[in-house]
Design a protein around this motif. Structure first.
Motif, PDB file in Angstrom:
ATOM      1  N   PRO A   1       0.830  -1.223   0.000  1.00  0.00           N
ATOM      2  CA  PRO A   1       0.000   0.000   0.000  1.00  0.00           C
ATOM      3  C   PRO A   1       0.860   1.268   0.000  1.00  0.00           C
ATOM      4  N   GLY A   2       0.538   2.191  -0.878  1.00  0.00           N
ATOM      5  CA  GLY A   2       1.211   3.489  -0.908  1.00  0.00           C
ATOM      6  C   GLY A   2       2.450   3.525  -1.766  1.00  0.00           C
ATOM      7  N   LEU A   3       2.960   2.362  -2.205  1.00  0.00           N
ATOM      8  CA  LEU A   3       4.219   2.365  -2.959  1.00  0.00           C
ATOM      9  C   LEU A   3       4.066   3.049  -4.314  1.00  0.00           C
ATOM     10  N   ARG A   4       2.968   2.782  -5.010  1.00  0.00           N
ATOM     11  CA  ARG A   4       2.816   3.381  -6.339  1.00  0.00           C
ATOM     12  C   ARG A   4       2.800   4.909  -6.247  1.00  0.00           C
ATOM     13  N   ASP A   5       2.083   5.439  -5.286  1.00  0.00           N
ATOM     14  CA  ASP A   5       2.047   6.898  -5.135  1.00  0.00           C
ATOM     15  C   ASP A   5       3.442   7.441  -4.843  1.00  0.00           C
ATOM     16  N   PHE A   6       4.196   6.710  -4.030  1.00  0.00           N
ATOM     17  CA  PHE A   6       5.562   7.143  -3.709  1.00  0.00           C
ATOM     18  C   PHE A   6       6.437   7.141  -4.957  1.00  0.00           C
ATOM     19  N   LEU A   7       6.318   6.059  -5.770  1.00  0.00           N
ATOM     20  CA  LEU A   7       7.134   5.965  -6.979  1.00  0.00           C
ATOM     21  C   LEU A   7       6.812   7.078  -7.964  1.00  0.00           C
ATOM     22  N   LEU A   8       5.543   7.454  -8.010  1.00  0.00           N
ATOM     23  CA  LEU A   8       5.132   8.474  -8.980  1.00  0.00           C
ATOM     24  C   LEU A   8       5.317   9.896  -8.449  1.00  0.00           C
ATOM     25  N   ASP A   9       5.689  10.011  -7.167  1.00  0.00           N
ATOM     26  CA  ASP A   9       5.877  11.333  -6.571  1.00  0.00           C
ATOM     27  C   ASP A   9       7.284  11.852  -6.900  1.00  0.00           C
ATOM     28  N   LEU A  10       7.488  12.091  -8.194  1.00  0.00           N
ATOM     29  CA  LEU A  10       8.767  12.612  -8.659  1.00  0.00           C
ATOM     30  C   LEU A  10       8.524  13.851  -9.513  1.00  0.00           C
ATOM     31  N   SER A  11       9.258  14.851  -9.197  1.00  0.00           N
ATOM     32  CA  SER A  11       9.219  16.076  -9.997  1.00  0.00           C
ATOM     33  C   SER A  11      10.636  16.382 -10.439  1.00  0.00           C
ATOM     34  N   PRO A  12      10.808  17.190 -11.469  1.00  0.00           N
ATOM     35  CA  PRO A  12      12.174  17.521 -11.912  1.00  0.00           C
ATOM     36  C   PRO A  12      13.064  18.038 -10.795  1.00  0.00           C
ATOM     37  N   SER A  13      12.485  18.782  -9.852  1.00  0.00           N
ATOM     38  CA  SER A  13      13.312  19.312  -8.756  1.00  0.00           C
ATOM     39  C   SER A  13      13.798  18.195  -7.847  1.00  0.00           C
ATOM     40  N   LYS A  14      12.939  17.218  -7.543  1.00  0.00           N
ATOM     41  CA  LYS A  14      13.348  16.096  -6.698  1.00  0.00           C
ATOM     42  C   LYS A  14      14.338  15.205  -7.437  1.00  0.00           C
ATOM     43  N   VAL A  15      14.087  15.040  -8.702  1.00  0.00           N
ATOM     44  CA  VAL A  15      14.934  14.164  -9.495  1.00  0.00           C
ATOM     45  C   VAL A  15      16.350  14.712  -9.583  1.00  0.00           C
ATOM     46  N   SER A  16      16.470  15.990  -9.723  1.00  0.00           N
ATOM     47  CA  SER A  16      17.787  16.591  -9.915  1.00  0.00           C
ATOM     48  C   SER A  16      18.678  16.452  -8.692  1.00  0.00           C
ATOM     49  N   GLU A  17      18.114  16.090  -7.539  1.00  0.00           N
ATOM     50  CA  GLU A  17      18.908  15.914  -6.328  1.00  0.00           C
ATOM     51  C   GLU A  17      19.665  14.585  -6.330  1.00  0.00           C
ATOM     52  N   SER A  18      19.270  13.671  -7.221  1.00  0.00           N
ATOM     53  CA  SER A  18      19.907  12.347  -7.244  1.00  0.00           C
ATOM     54  C   SER A  18      20.465  12.076  -8.636  1.00  0.00           C
ATOM     55  N   PRO A  19      21.767  11.752  -8.728  1.00  0.00           N
ATOM     56  CA  PRO A  19      22.349  11.448 -10.041  1.00  0.00           C
ATOM     57  C   PRO A  19      21.636  10.276 -10.731  1.00  0.00           C
ATOM     58  N   LEU A  20      21.262   9.241  -9.944  1.00  0.00           N
ATOM     59  CA  LEU A  20      20.606   8.076 -10.537  1.00  0.00           C
ATOM     60  C   LEU A  20      19.220   8.433 -11.057  1.00  0.00           C
TER      61      LEU A  20
ATOM     62  N   TYR B   1       9.521   0.619 -13.836  1.00  0.00           N
ATOM     63  CA  TYR B   1       9.555   1.445 -12.626  1.00  0.00           C
ATOM     64  C   TYR B   1       8.150   1.771 -12.139  1.00  0.00           C
ATOM     65  N   THR B   2       7.277   2.103 -13.069  1.00  0.00           N
ATOM     66  CA  THR B   2       5.932   2.529 -12.679  1.00  0.00           C
ATOM     67  C   THR B   2       4.933   1.369 -12.602  1.00  0.00           C
ATOM     68  N   ASP B   3       5.341   0.185 -13.101  1.00  0.00           N
ATOM     69  CA  ASP B   3       4.425  -0.967 -13.118  1.00  0.00           C
ATOM     70  C   ASP B   3       4.457  -1.665 -11.753  1.00  0.00           C
ATOM     71  N   THR B   4       3.397  -1.498 -10.998  1.00  0.00           N
ATOM     72  CA  THR B   4       3.319  -2.133  -9.671  1.00  0.00           C
ATOM     73  C   THR B   4       2.304  -3.278  -9.650  1.00  0.00           C
ATOM     74  N   SER B   5       1.931  -3.744 -10.844  1.00  0.00           N
ATOM     75  CA  SER B   5       0.951  -4.849 -10.913  1.00  0.00           C
ATOM     76  C   SER B   5       1.591  -6.195 -10.588  1.00  0.00           C
ATOM     77  N   GLN B   6       2.929  -6.277 -10.706  1.00  0.00           N
ATOM     78  CA  GLN B   6       3.625  -7.540 -10.453  1.00  0.00           C
ATOM     79  C   GLN B   6       4.721  -7.312  -9.416  1.00  0.00           C
ATOM     80  N   LEU B   7       4.316  -6.901  -8.211  1.00  0.00           N
ATOM     81  CA  LEU B   7       5.293  -6.670  -7.158  1.00  0.00           C
ATOM     82  C   LEU B   7       5.688  -8.002  -6.534  1.00  0.00           C
ATOM     83  N   ARG B   8       6.850  -8.480  -6.909  1.00  0.00           N
ATOM     84  CA  ARG B   8       7.340  -9.746  -6.401  1.00  0.00           C
ATOM     85  C   ARG B   8       8.649  -9.534  -5.636  1.00  0.00           C
ATOM     86  N   VAL B   9       9.728  -9.311  -6.396  1.00  0.00           N
ATOM     87  CA  VAL B   9      11.018  -9.076  -5.739  1.00  0.00           C
ATOM     88  C   VAL B   9      11.013  -7.747  -4.993  1.00  0.00           C
ATOM     89  N   THR B  10      10.222  -6.800  -5.491  1.00  0.00           N
ATOM     90  CA  THR B  10      10.117  -5.509  -4.798  1.00  0.00           C
ATOM     91  C   THR B  10       9.701  -5.716  -3.346  1.00  0.00           C
TER      92      THR B  10
END
Length: 813
Positions: A295-314, A351-360
């Motif tokens: 629960p909540g993982l998909r929203d967390f994964l999609l909570d990315l904006s260019p400003s947040k992204v730029s803080e991490s090289p990966l 990355y955005t596909d949470t329909s098959q959360l296994r190893v995750t």
């Protein structure tokens, strides 16, 4: 991110490490990754961050304590993984990080990762001596369960030992005994395949080939493996490979048309959504970690904006690859600058596909396992509250000890470790199926639970589709199954699954398919035509219902009737000269004995019984001796009559009617005595003859004592020879009433029949032995009645003018 206690994380976010050429004259370039980002591995790392943030916001788990993290990209490389391990143990400056400028330096409490078995082993060599626990979400090599070498290793994903056993049972379940095998040339692939091959051999599965490769090998090596797969006769291929290696192999196979193959995949690649693009692998099956919901993982994964992204090289690299733009303008690339309209919610990727959360979920549970271990070390339960001391100096060894004891449930999923650091092995059976739009999707079709009793671990609850969309299970065998009635003969120099099918030998059956041996039927049974069933042998004896028995019985009754008719004719004309001249008393006794001879042959027909066996031989012996005694008496009477006519002879005084009767009784009594001794000492008895014919049973009368049987026949023969000699001596005596010539002919026939009988009797098989004996009885009986009585009946009935005393006294015929 800094925290009171820091957890390390290592993931194979890139496939390759940049190759560095060392000239040993200058400082080497820093290690760096190359190639595209693995979106699924990035999701694993983000799930770790999500779990830590959940824990930090929790009031039940580690309240008042903030967990930090250090997440690294190992580039799926051993050298980078080793350098990262040194960093995590506090021995080096940061190599890769998330971009946080306030990162606390020092030893971490535990490490989540690595995704691969070989990098995990390399890391354990570094952090193991420091007792830093490592909890992997994806390293499945069975070798890591060895606590002597890896005492600080745990994992939330089952060991490959369980998966190897499950794959072997899966292959056996569908009847595939001839397979190919490919593996990654790594600890994961080599150890996993070794475990699978061991389990497969126990299940009777043969492997045509087993090839290893690695994505770093030259293309010629990959081409060779692809050629082996295409040229092989095995229709099923088991692939125990990592995702990166399998991707390289399938790309090589897709370059040119290849024969359809049924792929059986290990968890590493068969559940990877990125692999579904290889449509020629549709129908692939394999085992995957149970699908889960976080629960909540998909929203967390999609909570990315260019400003947040730029803080991490990966994340920056991922964002730029996903949207094909640059967050920062650069002349090194022709990509345009991102304009801020990019929306990750519209992105279709692993990355955005949470329909098959296994190893995750395995990475998610690994973080919680470490958190529970820290919680048990620094927190105390007082009444209804939990007090945690974030200033407690916590050693990694204490976290290691607490990890061995953790046992909790998160989102409905149990988490615990056995003595080897492994969880309970549960898998889902997954199948690559085409949906209505024609694309490949991952469908769960069954379960496997190693904790269930043997034989109940495996369950399929949905229809599968196979290679090329087929609905029938493909066949992959070296040789088709040997049907019942045959046995397997192994082909020289080939595996046990390659064999020839040969028919069972005579008298043996096999009632199962693929039998290595044929088994003999019980003595009274014989195989059917297919040699897969033992049937009771047909019982054979000379029966009244068969043609031969009917014919012999007819002749027997006909002979008896003929004898009775002859006796009636003689009785009707008993006062005529020809009857009186030939000793009518002996003639009637002879006719009576001949009637018994004809009728005794009936005792030889029908199923033998204890009484019939004793009766048939004794009745035959006694009646024939009675017959021979009468013939012998008639012969002696003829000789005596002519010798008595000589002057001074008184022979008739010594061989009158009383002496004739006594002779017959004496000779017959001797045979009765022989038969009595035979019956008392060793009588004939019914038996089942199983040796003459293998395929049927002959019901016959055993002689009991062969000496008794041949004594009976010998005595009859002795009387016949004696009678024949006397008849020959009297054949030239005068007068028409002389019977010597007729007796001579009858004895010739009798002796010829019984001399011929002996070899025919010995050599005739089964019921024909009885038929020969009956034939001898009837032939000799008909010979006697024909030779002795036929001429007289002819004169009585058709030549009455010769039936006068005057004619009989004349010397001419």
């Amino acid at each position: 991110m800094d925290g009171d206690y820091v957890i390390g994380g290592v993931f194979s976010i890139h496939y390759y490490m940049h190759t560095v050429k060392h000239n040993y004259t200058t400082m080497p370039e820093p290690l760096s990754c190359t190639g595209s980002i693995d979106s699924r591995e990035l999701r694993f790392s983000r799930a770790m961050v999500f779990a830590i943030e959940q824990i930090n916001n929790s009031t039940e788990l580690l309240p008042g304590i903030k967990l930090g993290y250090e997440i690294y990209d190992s580039c799926a490389s051993v050298s980078v993984a080793v350098q990262v391990a040194f960093q995590l143990s506090g021995g080096l400056e940061p190599v890769f990080n998330t971009g946080d400028k306030c990162l606390q330096s020092g030893m971490v409490m535990a490490v989540v990762g690595e995704s691969g078995s070989t990098p995990s082993i390399s890391m354990l060599r570094v952090i193991g001596p420091f007792n830093i626990p490592q909890v992997s979400h994806f390293a499945t090599c069975a070798c890591l369960s060895d606590k002597q070498h890896y005492p600080s290793f745990f994992r939330t994903i089952p060991s490959d030992q369980f998966q190897a056993d499950a794959l072997a049972k899966l292959v056996k379940h569908f009847g595939w005994t001839w397979i190919g095998a490919v593996r990654s040339d790594s600890d994961y692939g080599n150890n996993g395949m070794a475990s699978f091959l061991y389990a497969a051999r126990k299940e009777g599965i043969c492997v045509e080939y087993s090839e290893s490769f690695d994505r770093t090998h030259p293309r010629s090596r990959i081409q060779r493996v692809a050629d082996v797969i295409c040229r092989s006769t095995a229709k099923v291929v088991v692939a125990f490979t990592s995702t990166g290696d399998m991707r390289i192999l399938l790309e090589e196979l897709s370059r040119k048309p290849s024969p359809p193959r049924q792929w059986i995949g290990s968890e590493s690649w068969v559940t990877d959504p990125d692999m579904l693009r290889f449509s020629f692998c549709a129908g692939a099956i394999g085992f995957g970690i149970e699908k889960s919901v976080i629960p909540g993982l998909r929203d967390f994964l999609l909570d990315l904006s260019p400003s947040k992204v730029s803080e991490s090289p990966l994340l920056t690299m991922f964002w730029e690859e996903a949207f094909n733009c640059r967050l920062v303008k650069s002349e090194a690339t022709d990509r345009s600058v991102c304009d801020g309209t990019e929306d990750i919610k519209t992105l279709q990727s692993s990355y955005t596909d949470t329909s098959q959360l296994r190893v995750t979920n395995m990475a998610y549970k690994a973080v919680y396992a470490i958190a529970h271990a820290i919680h048990n070390a620094v927190c105390q339960q007082t009444d209804s509250t939990t007090q945690c001391d974030k200033f407690t100096k916590l050693e990694a060894k204490e976290v290691l000890n607490q990890l061995k004891k953790v046992n909790f449930s998160q989102n409905g999923y149990d988490v615990s470790f056995d003595a080897n650091g492994d969880p309970v092995a549960t898998y889902e059976l997954v199948n690559w199926q085409r949906n209505e739009s024609g694309s490949i999707e991952l469908v769960t079709v069954g379960q496997y639970d190693s904790s269930l009793p043997v034989g109940q671990e495996f369950l399929i609850n949905r229809n599968l589709t196979w290679v090329e969309g087929g609905t029938q299970v493909p066949v992959s065998v070296c040789t088709d199954s040997c049907p019942s009635g045959t046995r397997k003969v192994l082909q020289k120099g080939k595996p046990i699954c390659c064999y020839d099918c040969t028919s069972c030998p005579e008298g043996e059956i096999s009632n199962t398919t693929d039998s290595f041996d044929c088994f003999p039927c019980p003595k009274e049974f014989w195989p059917n035509a297919e040699r897969d069933l033992c049937l009771p042998k047909p019982v054979e004896f000379l029966s009244f219902n068969e043609a031969l028995g009917i014919v012999l019985a007819a002749f027997s009754i006909g002979g008896a009737c003929l004898t009775i008719i002859t006796a009636a004719v003689f009785y009707r004309h008993r006062s005529s000269p020809i009857v009186r001249a030939n000793n009518s008393e002996l003639s009637f006794l002879l006719l009576f004995s001949l009637t018994l001879c004809f009728l005794c042959s009936l005792t030889f027909i029908g199923a033998p019984s204890e009484w019939s066996c004793m009766l048939r031989h004794t009745a035959f012996g006694i009646t024939f001796v009675l017959c021979m005694s009468c013939v012998l008496g008639k012969t002696i009477v003829v000789l005596t009559a002519f010798r008595a006519t000589l002057p001074g002879s008184n022979l008739m005084k010594w061989f009158g009617p009383s002496q004739q009767r006594l002779t017959v009784v004496s000779f017959t009594f001797i045979q009765v005595l022989i038969c009595t001794i035979w019956l008392v000492l060793s009588p004939p008895f019914p038996m089942k003859n199983l040796t003459t014919y293998k395929e049927r049973i002959i019901l016959e009368c055993a002689l009991g004592s062969a000496l008794g049987f041949w004594a009976v026949l010998g005595y009859i023969g002795l009387l016949a020879v004696f009678c024949f000699v006397l008849a020959v001596l009297a054949r030239k005596l005068p007068n028409n009433f002389n019977e010597a010539k007729l007796i001579t002919f009858s004895m010739l026939i009798f002796c010829a029949v019984w001399i011929t009988f002996i070899p025919a009797y010995v050599s005739s098989p089964g019921k024909y032995t009885v038929a020969v004996e009956i034939f001898a009885i009837l032939a000799s009986s008909f010979g006697l009645i024909t030779c002795i009585f036929a001429p007289k009946c002819f004169i009585i009935l058709f030549k009455p003018e010769k039936n006068t005393k005057k004619h009989l006294m004349s010397r001419g015929l």
